[in-house]
Design a protein around this motif. Structure first.
Motif, PDB file in Angstrom:
ATOM      1  N   LEU A 202       0.852  -1.197   0.000  1.00 39.42           N
ATOM      2  CA  LEU A 202       0.000   0.000   0.000  1.00 39.42           C
ATOM      3  C   LEU A 202       0.881   1.238   0.000  1.00 39.42           C
ATOM      4  CD1 LEU A 202      -2.863   1.278   0.336  1.00 39.42           C
ATOM      5  CD2 LEU A 202      -2.494   1.150   2.796  1.00 39.42           C
ATOM      6  N   ALA A 203       0.580   2.167  -0.887  1.00 40.57           N
ATOM      7  CA  ALA A 203       1.296   3.449  -0.954  1.00 40.57           C
ATOM      8  C   ALA A 203       0.280   4.574  -0.921  1.00 40.57           C
ATOM      9  CB  ALA A 203       2.146   3.531  -2.221  1.00 40.57           C
ATOM     10  N   PHE A 204       0.575   5.622  -0.174  1.00 33.97           N
ATOM     11  CA  PHE A 204      -0.321   6.775  -0.160  1.00 33.97           C
ATOM     12  C   PHE A 204       0.456   8.020   0.237  1.00 33.97           C
ATOM     13  CE2 PHE A 204      -0.615   4.880   4.043  1.00 33.97           C
ATOM     14  CZ  PHE A 204      -0.558   5.962   4.910  1.00 33.97           C
ATOM     15  N   ASP A 205      -0.080   9.126  -0.202  1.00 33.72           N
ATOM     16  CA  ASP A 205       0.522  10.423   0.054  1.00 33.72           C
ATOM     17  C   ASP A 205      -0.595  11.452  -0.016  1.00 33.72           C
ATOM     18  OD1 ASP A 205       2.320  12.372   0.596  1.00 33.72           O
ATOM     19  OD2 ASP A 205       3.267  12.400  -1.376  1.00 33.72           O
TER      20      ASP A 205
ATOM     21  N   ILE B  16      -6.098  12.248   0.124  1.00 34.27           N
ATOM     22  CA  ILE B  16      -5.246  11.076   0.318  1.00 34.27           C
ATOM     23  C   ILE B  16      -5.797   9.954  -0.554  1.00 34.27           C
ATOM     24  CG2 ILE B  16      -4.293   9.431   1.967  1.00 34.27           C
ATOM     25  CD1 ILE B  16      -4.842  11.491   4.156  1.00 34.27           C
ATOM     26  N   VAL B  17      -4.988   9.467  -1.466  1.00 33.44           N
ATOM     27  CA  VAL B  17      -5.373   8.379  -2.361  1.00 33.44           C
ATOM     28  C   VAL B  17      -4.568   7.143  -1.990  1.00 33.44           C
ATOM     29  CG1 VAL B  17      -5.599   7.612  -4.741  1.00 33.44           C
ATOM     30  CG2 VAL B  17      -5.887  10.033  -4.192  1.00 33.44           C
ATOM     31  N   PHE B  18      -5.253   6.080  -1.596  1.00 28.17           N
ATOM     32  CA  PHE B  18      -4.598   4.809  -1.274  1.00 28.17           C
ATOM     33  C   PHE B  18      -4.477   3.999  -2.561  1.00 28.17           C
ATOM     34  CE2 PHE B  18      -6.729   6.243   2.542  1.00 28.17           C
ATOM     35  CZ  PHE B  18      -5.771   6.060   3.522  1.00 28.17           C
ATOM     36  N   SER B  19      -3.267   3.628  -2.916  1.00 29.59           N
ATOM     37  CA  SER B  19      -3.039   2.966  -4.191  1.00 29.59           C
ATOM     38  C   SER B  19      -2.041   1.834  -4.032  1.00 29.59           C
ATOM     39  CB  SER B  19      -2.535   3.966  -5.239  1.00 29.59           C
ATOM     40  OG  SER B  19      -1.308   4.544  -4.814  1.00 29.59           O
ATOM     41  N   GLY B  20      -1.954   1.017  -5.069  1.00 30.65           N
ATOM     42  CA  GLY B  20      -1.005  -0.081  -5.140  1.00 30.65           C
ATOM     43  C   GLY B  20      -0.718  -0.395  -6.591  1.00 30.65           C
ATOM     44  N   VAL B  21      -0.162  -1.571  -6.862  1.00 26.09           N
ATOM     45  CA  VAL B  21       0.124  -1.992  -8.229  1.00 26.09           C
ATOM     46  C   VAL B  21      -0.576  -3.321  -8.484  1.00 26.09           C
ATOM     47  CG1 VAL B  21       2.303  -0.776  -8.480  1.00 26.09           C
ATOM     48  CG2 VAL B  21       2.299  -3.039  -7.475  1.00 26.09           C
ATOM     49  N   ASN B  22      -1.138  -3.462  -9.685  1.00 24.65           N
ATOM     50  CA  ASN B  22      -1.804  -4.705 -10.055  1.00 24.65           C
ATOM     51  C   ASN B  22      -0.840  -5.626 -10.800  1.00 24.65           C
ATOM     52  OD1 ASN B  22      -1.588  -3.539 -12.585  1.00 24.65           O
ATOM     53  ND2 ASN B  22      -3.747  -3.022 -12.738  1.00 24.65           N
TER      54      ASN B  22
ATOM     55  N   ARG C 262       9.852   1.533  -4.656  1.00 26.63           N
ATOM     56  CA  ARG C 262      10.802   2.155  -3.739  1.00 26.63           C
ATOM     57  C   ARG C 262      10.461   3.599  -3.427  1.00 26.63           C
ATOM     58  NH1 ARG C 262      16.543   0.014  -6.306  1.00 26.63           N
ATOM     59  NH2 ARG C 262      16.550  -2.036  -5.321  1.00 26.63           N
ATOM     60  N   THR C 263       9.595   4.191  -4.200  1.00 24.70           N
ATOM     61  CA  THR C 263       9.245   5.595  -4.011  1.00 24.70           C
ATOM     62  C   THR C 263       7.731   5.754  -4.057  1.00 24.70           C
ATOM     63  OG1 THR C 263       9.202   6.212  -6.348  1.00 24.70           O
ATOM     64  CG2 THR C 263      11.348   6.205  -5.262  1.00 24.70           C
ATOM     65  N   THR C 264       7.278   6.936  -3.679  1.00 24.59           N
ATOM     66  CA  THR C 264       5.861   7.282  -3.789  1.00 24.59           C
ATOM     67  C   THR C 264       5.586   8.033  -5.083  1.00 24.59           C
ATOM     68  OG1 THR C 264       6.228   9.342  -2.561  1.00 24.59           O
ATOM     69  CG2 THR C 264       5.573   7.398  -1.288  1.00 24.59           C
ATOM     70  N   SER C 265       6.473   7.897  -6.062  1.00 23.64           N
ATOM     71  CA  SER C 265       6.268   8.621  -7.318  1.00 23.64           C
ATOM     72  C   SER C 265       5.017   8.155  -8.038  1.00 23.64           C
ATOM     73  CB  SER C 265       7.495   8.450  -8.230  1.00 23.64           C
ATOM     74  OG  SER C 265       7.708   7.085  -8.538  1.00 23.64           O
ATOM     75  N   ARG C 266       4.563   6.919  -7.776  1.00 20.52           N
ATOM     76  CA  ARG C 266       3.292   6.488  -8.348  1.00 20.52           C
ATOM     77  C   ARG C 266       2.156   7.344  -7.798  1.00 20.52           C
ATOM     78  NH1 ARG C 266       2.737   1.796 -11.124  1.00 20.52           N
ATOM     79  NH2 ARG C 266       4.612   0.544 -11.388  1.00 20.52           N
ATOM     80  N   CYS C 267       2.229   7.666  -6.513  1.00 26.09           N
ATOM     81  CA  CYS C 267       1.228   8.568  -5.933  1.00 26.09           C
ATOM     82  C   CYS C 267       1.324   9.946  -6.569  1.00 26.09           C
ATOM     83  CB  CYS C 267       1.416   8.657  -4.420  1.00 26.09           C
ATOM     84  SG  CYS C 267       1.288   7.088  -3.539  1.00 26.09           S
TER      85      CYS C 267
END
Length: 655
Positions: free
Chosen positions: A166-169, A182-188, A329-334
């Motif tokens: 889980l990644a969020f920012d 705040i958007v809670f996201s991940g990768v499929n 490794r980063t929150t750059s997806r967020c």
């Protein structure tokens, strides 16, 4: 004296004596003109301006329905007005103005008893279609909404499959109240960002994060993530420890490098720290490199460096290795997701418009996933390595994006050599090393009874893909396909197979898909048959147009989509929640000062401190060319670190 910014409205009352009185006749029931005066004390408007008079402007019910439907897909009111004018044959044929359209939108919000109540009503209406729709809100002082969380059924499905990481920012400036989003996201399984839930909070405090994470855990049936990736916000860190105590909290590598650049201001330290953080060291090697770094840069007594060292288990690869983070490794997806929000969400949007248009952004991501699903199922990749059987079998197993990353290991396989094999019962240990790396070995343990493989590099445990050392052992054993123990279900093509099977057995499990199918069928029938015959005659068009509008209103009332009251006061939402109060963002200064107290902001030179010019034009400083040579830009780029140096699947020096 307070100066009014907006100009006063013009005076339109001039005491004109012109009038016409109409009275009924009691005997016949007819009406007659009892008085008529056609004397005016003002100039009459030209005929072409008559349509602009308030008494002549009117938005029909059909235009209102058209306005609402186009606003739901994010089209702005000026564009809607141009579309209506094009259909009417020109702007002079439209019986209303853009201002009337804005007033209609404002009137609808007033009927819904405020912005927040309209948003809550929209979420309630969405739950009629999606019975798994989850939303919670919290009110503060004065009954103003302060926190809101929601998640639809598809997001909850995605979390069941891909919620291990889980990644969020938090991001600002996405609504007119300036509430952090705040958007809670991940990768499929396509390495694509998927959204698990969304929240709007009044502030980034510990209590707000605890409330949001608690509701997130409640929404997901009490299943916590195994790993969480965020920036270094202290309130967020404490809340994660409280709500997700078993999750491994990892700090964003990009934020750490940026903070190192800001706090230490030494390019050499930034470079060495990046190497210590990302290189695949053993714990002893990490400690040795860290000690050499702080001694070389003279940062042994630096408070920020000492505090960073105490958190090494949250960012150093030597301590994180073996924990699954899905290659993140980063929150750059967020950050990328927040950037994409700009295509659907504007700063002037309220809570209702944000919720509606944010769902459009989520639908856009899901549509991209469907396209990637098709690409993974259609065709077979061209064989590019010297191991065609192993490559072809894995292409049928993994999705296309994961297979491309796995194939990179197959291409590097020629650099690995098995130097020794130690057998003991069902356990066999293979000692491997890379070309021109005799000082470093990796041990691959095979358990033949359980058909499992384990490598000391821990790539399989960290990223869910077999490392080049395990693949070398498979080639040594003449195995033509990956064992099931080396295929992580979340990366495979059949990741959603169980959900699809449940939908076939129980078609009611996905009501949203059923709803969309009904819409497509009804629209197709109306466009191909009904609209053609109903528009042939003028009287048929007027009759059936009124019937459609009337029946649509009745169905909306029947399904609770609009209030039956025709007055300006509708039945309020339970509790009568008020709109949120605008909040200050981190680091906001002048943006929250009263408008009248702000002065003219002038640019100040960072070299000499004089107002009126920048340092590049400072007469007392170096020339721009010399300045660029003396002060190189050492600030990291999000895209660079995520796509290149921070991409674990392409780190050849690590494995």
């Amino acid at each position: 004296m307070h100066h009014r910014k907006r100009e006063h409205k013009v005076v339109t009352r001039c005491g004109c004596p012109a009038e016409m009185r109409i009275k009924p006749r009691d005997s016949t029931g007819k009406w007659y003109v009892s008085r008529f005066v056609d004397n005016h004390n003002h100039d009459l408007l030209p005929a072409k301006f008559v349509e602009y008079l308030p008494s002549h402007r009117k938005i029909s019910d059909v235009d209102i329905v058209h306005l609402d439907s186009m606003r739901q897909v994010g089209i702005s009111i000026p564009k809607i007005y141009e579309s209506i004018a094009a259909q009417a044959g020109g702007f002079n044929r439209v019986s209303f103005t853009k201002r009337d359209m804005y007033n209609e939108v404002r009137r609808q919000r007033a009927l819904q008893n405020g912005d927040v109540n309209a948003a809550l009503r929209a979420l309630a209406n969405a739950s009629r279609i999606d019975d798994r729709m989850f939303w919670r809100y919290e009110v503060g002082v004065g009954n103003h909404m302060c926190d809101l969380f929601w998640s639809d059924g598809r997001s909850q499905e995605d979390y069941k499959l891909f919620g291990d990481v889980l990644a969020f920012d938090a991001t600002y400036g996405r609504n007119k109240y300036n509430l952090p989003v705040i958007v809670f996201s991940g990768v499929n399984h396509h390495m694509q960002t998927c959204v698990f839930g969304t929240a709007m909070v009044s502030c980034e405090s510990q209590s707000s994060y605890v409330w949001v994470l608690t509701k997130f855990l409640e929404c997901m049936g009490g299943k916590p993530p195994t790993a969480v990736i965020t920036d270094g916000d202290r309130s967020m860190h404490i809340a994660i420890q409280q709500v997700f105590p078993e999750a491994h909290h990892r700090l964003c590598a990009w934020h750490l490098i940026r903070n190192a650049t800001t706090n230490v201001c030494n390019p050499r330290f930034t470079s060495l720290f990046r190497h210590c953080m990302l290189a695949d060291f053993e714990v002893e090697e990490f400690e040795m490199h860290w000690q050499a770094m702080v001694e070389e840069c003279g940062t042994s007594d630096h408070e920020w460096v000492k505090d960073l060292y105490t958190k090494k288990s949250s960012w150093a690869t030597a301590y994180i290795r073996g924990s699954f983070f899905a290659g993140i490794r980063t929150t750059s997806r967020c950050e990328s997701l927040h950037a994409n929000l700009g295509r659907f969400v504007e700063k002037r949007y309220g809570v209702l418009d944000f919720v509606t248009n944010f769902q459009r952004c989520v639908d856009f991501l899901r549509d991209n996933e469907d396209e990637l699903e098709f690409r993974s199922s259609y065709g077979t990749p061209v064989i590019q390595t010297q191991f065609p059987e192993l490559e072809k079998s894995d292409a049928l197993c993994y999705t296309r994006e994961i297979f491309v990353r796995y194939r990179e290991s197959l291409k590097r396989l020629v650099r690995v050599t098995i130097v020794e094999c130690i057998e003991a019962d069902d356990i066999c240990v293979y000692i491997t090393q890379k070309y021109r790396r005799p000082d470093r070995t990796w041990n691959v343990t095979q358990n033949s009874s359980q058909d499992t493989f384990h490598c000391t590099c821990l790539r399989m445990e960290s990223f869910g893909l077999p490392c080049v050392h395990i693949i070398a052992v498979l080639v040594r054993l003449d195995i033509t396909s990956l064992p099931n123990s080396l295929v992580l279900p979340r990366w495979s093509k059949i990741a959603r197979m169980d959900l699809c099977r449940d939908r076939v057995c129980n078609p009611h499990i996905d009501p949203e898909a059923t709803y969309r199918a009904r819409i497509r069928a009804l629209l197709q029938h109306c466009k191909q048959r009904f609209a053609k015959v109903a528009c042939m005659r003028e009287e048929d068009y007027k009759t059936y147009c009124q019937k459609v509008v009337h029946e649509t209103n009745m169905l909306e009332i029947k399904n609770g989509l609009q209030c039956q009251a025709t007055s300006t006061h509708s039945v309020p939402w339970e509790g009568g929640v008020k709109d949120p109060i605008g909040v200050r963002t981190k680091g906001t200064g002048r943006g929250n000062e009263p408008a009248g107290s702000r002065g003219i902001k002038r640019r100040r030179c960072s070299t000499c401190g004089v107002l009126g010019h920048r340092r590049t034009r400072c007469p007392n400083g170096p020339t721009p060319s010399r300045q660029c040579a003396q002060e190189p830009d050492i600030h990291p780029s999000t895209e660079t670190f995520e796509t290149a140096s921070l991409n674990p699947f392409r780190n050849d020096t690590t494995f």
